[in-house]
Design a protein around this motif. Structure first.
Motif, PDB file in Angstrom:
ATOM      1  N   PRO A 169       0.816  -1.209   0.000  1.00 60.64           N
ATOM      2  CA  PRO A 169       0.000   0.000   0.000  1.00 60.64           C
ATOM      3  C   PRO A 169       0.855   1.266   0.000  1.00 60.64           C
ATOM      4  CG  PRO A 169       0.107  -0.906   2.192  1.00 60.64           C
ATOM      5  CD  PRO A 169       0.817  -1.874   1.303  1.00 60.64           C
ATOM      6  N   LEU A 170       0.237   2.359  -0.407  1.00 65.56           N
ATOM      7  CA  LEU A 170       0.881   3.657  -0.314  1.00 65.56           C
ATOM      8  C   LEU A 170       0.834   4.169   1.116  1.00 65.56           C
ATOM      9  CD1 LEU A 170      -0.772   5.357  -3.424  1.00 65.56           C
ATOM     10  CD2 LEU A 170       1.618   4.721  -3.222  1.00 65.56           C
ATOM     11  N   ARG A 171       1.783   5.006   1.463  1.00 62.09           N
ATOM     12  CA  ARG A 171       1.708   5.737   2.724  1.00 62.09           C
ATOM     13  C   ARG A 171       0.663   6.842   2.578  1.00 62.09           C
ATOM     14  NH1 ARG A 171       7.831   7.382   4.001  1.00 62.09           N
ATOM     15  NH2 ARG A 171       6.768   8.477   5.671  1.00 62.09           N
ATOM     16  N   GLY A 172       0.275   7.415   3.685  1.00 63.99           N
ATOM     17  CA  GLY A 172      -0.695   8.500   3.633  1.00 63.99           C
ATOM     18  C   GLY A 172      -0.223   9.668   2.794  1.00 63.99           C
ATOM     19  N   SER A 173       1.090   9.851   2.698  1.00 57.68           N
ATOM     20  CA  SER A 173       1.663  10.945   1.912  1.00 57.68           C
ATOM     21  C   SER A 173       1.636  10.660   0.420  1.00 57.68           C
ATOM     22  CB  SER A 173       3.120  11.155   2.342  1.00 57.68           C
ATOM     23  OG  SER A 173       3.874   9.980   2.083  1.00 57.68           O
ATOM     24  N   GLY A 174       1.292   9.420   0.060  1.00 58.11           N
ATOM     25  CA  GLY A 174       1.324   9.030  -1.349  1.00 58.11           C
ATOM     26  C   GLY A 174       2.642   8.415  -1.769  1.00 58.11           C
ATOM     27  N   LEU A 175       3.619   8.433  -0.857  1.00 57.94           N
ATOM     28  CA  LEU A 175       4.909   7.818  -1.143  1.00 57.94           C
ATOM     29  C   LEU A 175       4.909   6.374  -0.650  1.00 57.94           C
ATOM     30  CD1 LEU A 175       7.237  10.786  -0.194  1.00 57.94           C
ATOM     31  CD2 LEU A 175       6.378  10.137  -2.455  1.00 57.94           C
ATOM     32  N   CYS A 176       6.026   5.703  -0.828  1.00 60.33           N
ATOM     33  CA  CYS A 176       6.093   4.277  -0.501  1.00 60.33           C
ATOM     34  C   CYS A 176       6.845   4.021   0.799  1.00 60.33           C
ATOM     35  CB  CYS A 176       6.801   3.532  -1.626  1.00 60.33           C
ATOM     36  SG  CYS A 176       5.885   3.512  -3.177  1.00 60.33           S
ATOM     37  N   PHE A 177       6.446   2.946   1.451  1.00 64.20           N
ATOM     38  CA  PHE A 177       7.183   2.493   2.619  1.00 64.20           C
ATOM     39  C   PHE A 177       8.541   1.940   2.192  1.00 64.20           C
ATOM     40  CE2 PHE A 177       4.054   2.984   5.879  1.00 64.20           C
ATOM     41  CZ  PHE A 177       2.832   2.852   5.249  1.00 64.20           C
ATOM     42  N   TRP A 178       9.420   1.864   3.177  1.00 61.89           N
ATOM     43  CA  TRP A 178      10.781   1.413   2.913  1.00 61.89           C
ATOM     44  C   TRP A 178      11.074   0.070   3.571  1.00 61.89           C
ATOM     45  CZ3 TRP A 178      13.351   3.032  -0.931  1.00 61.89           C
ATOM     46  CH2 TRP A 178      14.739   2.954  -1.015  1.00 61.89           C
ATOM     47  N   THR A 179      10.189  -0.370   4.437  1.00 70.55           N
ATOM     48  CA  THR A 179      10.448  -1.588   5.205  1.00 70.55           C
ATOM     49  C   THR A 179       9.754  -2.793   4.584  1.00 70.55           C
ATOM     50  OG1 THR A 179       8.557  -1.040   6.609  1.00 70.55           O
ATOM     51  CG2 THR A 179      10.731  -0.359   7.377  1.00 70.55           C
ATOM     52  N   PRO A 180      10.410  -3.953   4.583  1.00 76.64           N
ATOM     53  CA  PRO A 180       9.810  -5.152   3.984  1.00 76.64           C
ATOM     54  C   PRO A 180       8.465  -5.517   4.604  1.00 76.64           C
ATOM     55  CG  PRO A 180      12.141  -5.515   4.417  1.00 76.64           C
ATOM     56  CD  PRO A 180      11.793  -4.204   5.045  1.00 76.64           C
ATOM     57  N   SER A 181       8.298  -5.292   5.890  1.00 66.67           N
ATOM     58  CA  SER A 181       7.072  -5.701   6.564  1.00 66.67           C
ATOM     59  C   SER A 181       5.852  -4.926   6.081  1.00 66.67           C
ATOM     60  CB  SER A 181       7.217  -5.523   8.072  1.00 66.67           C
ATOM     61  OG  SER A 181       7.467  -4.166   8.391  1.00 66.67           O
ATOM     62  N   SER A 182       6.074  -3.814   5.386  1.00 72.57           N
ATOM     63  CA  SER A 182       4.957  -3.008   4.878  1.00 72.57           C
ATOM     64  C   SER A 182       4.419  -3.534   3.558  1.00 72.57           C
ATOM     65  CB  SER A 182       5.398  -1.553   4.707  1.00 72.57           C
ATOM     66  OG  SER A 182       5.797  -0.991   5.928  1.00 72.57           O
ATOM     67  N   TYR A 183       5.078  -4.500   2.975  1.00 73.99           N
ATOM     68  CA  TYR A 183       4.675  -5.044   1.676  1.00 73.99           C
ATOM     69  C   TYR A 183       3.963  -6.376   1.871  1.00 73.99           C
ATOM     70  CZ  TYR A 183       7.177  -1.258  -0.424  1.00 73.99           C
ATOM     71  OH  TYR A 183       7.553   0.003  -0.785  1.00 73.99           O
ATOM     72  N   THR A 184       2.821  -6.511   1.200  1.00 77.44           N
ATOM     73  CA  THR A 184       1.952  -7.649   1.435  1.00 77.44           C
ATOM     74  C   THR A 184       2.151  -8.796   0.442  1.00 77.44           C
ATOM     75  OG1 THR A 184       0.268  -6.521   0.106  1.00 77.44           O
ATOM     76  CG2 THR A 184       0.151  -6.252   2.501  1.00 77.44           C
ATOM     77  N   ASP A 185       2.679  -8.487  -0.719  1.00 76.27           N
ATOM     78  CA  ASP A 185       2.808  -9.500  -1.765  1.00 76.27           C
ATOM     79  C   ASP A 185       4.251  -9.567  -2.250  1.00 76.27           C
ATOM     80  OD1 ASP A 185      -0.122  -7.919  -2.716  1.00 76.27           O
ATOM     81  OD2 ASP A 185      -0.107  -9.950  -1.893  1.00 76.27           O
ATOM     82  N   TRP A 186       4.734 -10.789  -2.440  1.00 80.27           N
ATOM     83  CA  TRP A 186       6.136 -10.992  -2.802  1.00 80.27           C
ATOM     84  C   TRP A 186       6.273 -12.027  -3.906  1.00 80.27           C
ATOM     85  CZ3 TRP A 186      10.235  -8.419  -0.519  1.00 80.27           C
ATOM     86  CH2 TRP A 186       9.922  -7.633   0.598  1.00 80.27           C
ATOM     87  N   GLY A 187       7.297 -11.827  -4.739  1.00 78.07           N
ATOM     88  CA  GLY A 187       7.660 -12.845  -5.703  1.00 78.07           C
ATOM     89  C   GLY A 187       8.621 -13.846  -5.084  1.00 78.07           C
ATOM     90  N   GLN A 188       9.035 -14.803  -5.893  1.00 78.60           N
ATOM     91  CA  GLN A 188       9.930 -15.870  -5.425  1.00 78.60           C
ATOM     92  C   GLN A 188      11.397 -15.469  -5.494  1.00 78.60           C
ATOM     93  OE1 GLN A 188       8.922 -18.869  -4.021  1.00 78.60           O
ATOM     94  NE2 GLN A 188       7.008 -17.729  -4.035  1.00 78.60           N
ATOM     95  N   GLY A 189      11.708 -14.420  -6.245  1.00 75.19           N
ATOM     96  CA  GLY A 189      13.078 -13.942  -6.323  1.00 75.19           C
ATOM     97  C   GLY A 189      13.805 -14.408  -7.569  1.00 75.19           C
ATOM     98  N   THR A 190      14.803 -13.622  -7.949  1.00 74.42           N
ATOM     99  CA  THR A 190      15.662 -13.964  -9.080  1.00 74.42           C
ATOM    100  C   THR A 190      17.106 -13.665  -8.673  1.00 74.42           C
ATOM    101  OG1 THR A 190      16.012 -13.656 -11.462  1.00 74.42           O
ATOM    102  CG2 THR A 190      15.409 -11.694 -10.193  1.00 74.42           C
ATOM    103  N   GLN A 191      18.007 -14.561  -9.020  1.00 72.18           N
ATOM    104  CA  GLN A 191      19.384 -14.478  -8.526  1.00 72.18           C
ATOM    105  C   GLN A 191      20.243 -13.590  -9.425  1.00 72.18           C
ATOM    106  OE1 GLN A 191      20.666 -15.834  -5.665  1.00 72.18           O
ATOM    107  NE2 GLN A 191      22.538 -14.684  -6.136  1.00 72.18           N
TER     108      GLN A 191
END
Length: 126
Positions: A99-121
Motif C-alpha cells: 500500500p501507499l503511505r498517507g503521503s502518497g509515497l512508498c514504505f521502505w520496510t519489507p514488513s509493509s509489503y503484502t505481496d512478494w515474488g519468489q526472487g531472481t538471482q
C-alpha cells in the motif's frame, strides 16, 4: 490471488548490466507501491528501490545513479535496470507490492509489503 513473478537475473562481471522484470497479476487496485528488495546469504532483506503509482522513485544510497526503477501500470509490470554492477550487488532480488503511505509515497520496510515474488538471482563476479 496476487502473483508476482520476477525474471532477468543472471551472472555478470563487474561493470555489467542487467534488467530485472516483475509481472504482477491478481489484483484490481490502481494505486499501490512496487519495490525491489534484495537479500544476500546471511544478511537481512534490504530495500533497493521503490516506486509509487505516479512513478515517483526512491533508491537505496548505494545504488543511486546506477539503478533505475520503473513501472508500466497498464501491464502491471515493474522493472529494475541495473548498470555498473558490483560484487556487492550480488543477491536474490525480490519484487514486492504494497500500500501507499498517507503521503502518497512508498514504505521502505519489507514488513509493509503484502505481496512478494519468489526472487531472481543476481551474481556479479570480480
Amino acid at each position: 490471488q496476487v502473483r508476482l513473478a520476477e525474471s532477468g537475473g543472471d551472472s555478470v562481471q563487474t561493470g555489467g548490466s542487467l534488467r530485472l522484470s516483475c509481472d504482477a497479476s491478481g489484483f484490481t487496485e490502481r494505486t499501490y507501491c512496487m519495490a525491489w528488495f534484495r537479500q544476500a546469504p546471511g544478511k537481512e532483506r534490504e530495500p533497493v528501490a521503490v516506486i509509487n503509482s505516479a512513478g515517483t522513485p526512491n533508491y537505496q544510497l548505494s545504488v543511486r545513479g546506477r539503478f533505475t526503477i520503473s513501472r508500466d501500470n497498464a501491464k502491471n509490470a515493474l522493472y529494475l535496470q541495473m548498470n555498473e554492477l558490483k560484487p556487492a550487488d550480488s543477491a536474490t532480488y525480490f519484487c514486492a507490492r504494497g500500500p501507499l503511505r498517507g503521503s502518497g509515497l512508498c514504505f521502505w520496510t519489507p514488513s509493509s509489503y503484502t505481496d512478494w515474488g519468489q526472487g531472481t538471482q543476481v551474481t556479479v563476479s570480480s
